[in-house]
Motif scaffolding. Structure first.
Motif, short mmCIF file in Angstrom:
data_model
loop_
_atom_site.label_atom_id
_atom_site.label_comp_id
_atom_site.label_asym_id
_atom_site.label_seq_id
_atom_site.Cartn_x
_atom_site.Cartn_y
_atom_site.Cartn_z
N GLU A 50 -10.93 4.73 0.27
CA GLU A 50 -9.49 3.79 1.07
C GLU A 50 -9.18 3.23 0.23
O GLU A 50 -9.52 2.86 -0.31
CB GLU A 50 -10.04 3.52 2.20
CG GLU A 50 -10.73 4.71 3.26
CD GLU A 50 -10.57 3.90 4.57
OE1 GLU A 50 -10.54 4.39 5.64
OE2 GLU A 50 -11.82 3.26 4.99
N GLN A 95 0.58 3.95 1.73
CA GLN A 95 -0.01 4.76 2.83
C GLN A 95 0.27 3.82 4.16
O GLN A 95 0.45 3.23 4.64
CB GLN A 95 -1.61 4.42 3.17
CG GLN A 95 -2.13 4.85 2.44
CD GLN A 95 -1.98 6.77 1.78
OE1 GLN A 95 -2.16 7.52 3.08
NE2 GLN A 95 -2.33 7.37 0.70
N LYS A 141 0.05 3.98 8.29
CA LYS A 141 -1.02 4.11 9.18
C LYS A 141 -2.43 3.44 8.98
O LYS A 141 -2.61 2.77 7.77
CB LYS A 141 -1.04 5.21 8.39
CG LYS A 141 -1.96 6.45 8.25
CD LYS A 141 -2.19 7.12 7.61
CE LYS A 141 -3.41 8.68 7.66
NZ LYS A 141 -3.63 9.45 6.39
N GLY A 142 -2.74 3.04 10.71
CA GLY A 142 -3.88 2.32 9.77
C GLY A 142 -3.51 1.09 10.25
O GLY A 142 -3.16 0.66 10.76
N LEU A 144 -7.90 3.37 6.64
CA LEU A 144 -6.85 4.63 7.05
C LEU A 144 -7.33 5.41 8.28
O LEU A 144 -6.62 5.62 9.36
CB LEU A 144 -6.90 5.72 6.53
CG LEU A 144 -6.45 4.61 5.12
CD1 LEU A 144 -6.38 5.69 3.40
CD2 LEU A 144 -4.73 4.42 5.43
N ASN A 145 -8.60 5.63 8.52
CA ASN A 145 -9.13 5.89 9.49
C ASN A 145 -10.06 5.43 11.17
O ASN A 145 -9.66 5.93 12.32
CB ASN A 145 -10.14 7.12 9.16
CG ASN A 145 -11.58 6.36 9.32
OD1 ASN A 145 -11.09 5.08 9.06
ND2 ASN A 145 -12.94 7.20 8.19
N THR A 198 0.47 -1.04 0.08
CA THR A 198 -0.09 -0.03 0.11
C THR A 198 0.85 1.53 0.17
O THR A 198 2.27 1.23 0.63
CB THR A 198 -1.13 0.00 1.08
OG1 THR A 198 -1.98 1.33 1.49
CG2 THR A 198 0.04 -0.04 2.23
N HIS A 228 -7.73 -0.65 3.47
CA HIS A 228 -6.79 -0.62 4.35
C HIS A 228 -7.87 0.63 4.36
O HIS A 228 -8.16 1.77 4.09
CB HIS A 228 -5.57 0.05 3.59
CG HIS A 228 -4.68 1.02 4.17
ND1 HIS A 228 -3.41 1.54 3.48
CD2 HIS A 228 -4.15 1.20 5.63
CE1 HIS A 228 -2.37 1.81 4.74
NE2 HIS A 228 -3.30 2.01 5.84
#
Length: 145
Positions: free
Chosen positions: A104, A31, A34-35, A88-89, A29, A86
């Motif tokens: 996401e 990102q 994170k998450g 994220l939040n 990923t 994923h």
């Protein structure tokens, strides 16, 4: 033949079992760190379409870097579909906008070009056996597809 002898033979003979092996799902990923990654493995079209009754589910925090491996232990040989996203939040779901477009990163086995609709089971299904070993998924956002 005495019954006790027959029972002892039956007890010690190896029983026929379906072959199982571990599947490593390699995820990439953009990102990093994170998450959480949510991953599910489905054994048939009905369950895949309903996102229910997964044969394996995992939620793992994404740590260090943008790549990770999730191991699916003791998976019987057969046909499967893998779906991942994923989070994220950290709200536990794949967020979408008012039009249903994912907000996401997400991925499916065989990495189909799923952009305007969710892929069909036949587009993402793969055959798993002891030699399969691993599959790779690229978690991408809707705009990256």
């Amino acid at each position: 033949m005495p019954l006790l002898f027959v029972l002892l033979i039956a007890y010690y003979l190896p029983m026929e079992t379906s072959a199982t092996a571990s599947l490593q799902v390699r995820l990439n990923t953009s990102q990093a760190g994170k998450g959480h990654i949510h991953l599910a493995v489905y054994a048939n079209q009905r369950d895949f379409d309903n996102r229910a009754n997964a044969v394996f589910e995992a939620i793992r925090p994404l740590e260090r870097g943008a790549d990770m491996v999730i191991e699916v232990p003791a998976l019987p040989e057969g046909r499967y579909a893998v779906a991942a996203f994923h989070d994220l939040n950290g709200n536990g779901k794949l967020d979408t906008n008012a039009m249903g477009i994912p907000q996401e990163p997400y991925a499916f086995s065989r990495n189909p070009r799923a952009k305007w609709k969710a892929p069909a089971f036949d587009e993402v299904v793969f055959s798993f056996n002891r030699q399969t070993g691993s599959i790779s998924l690229s978690l991408k956002g809707w705009s990256e597809r």
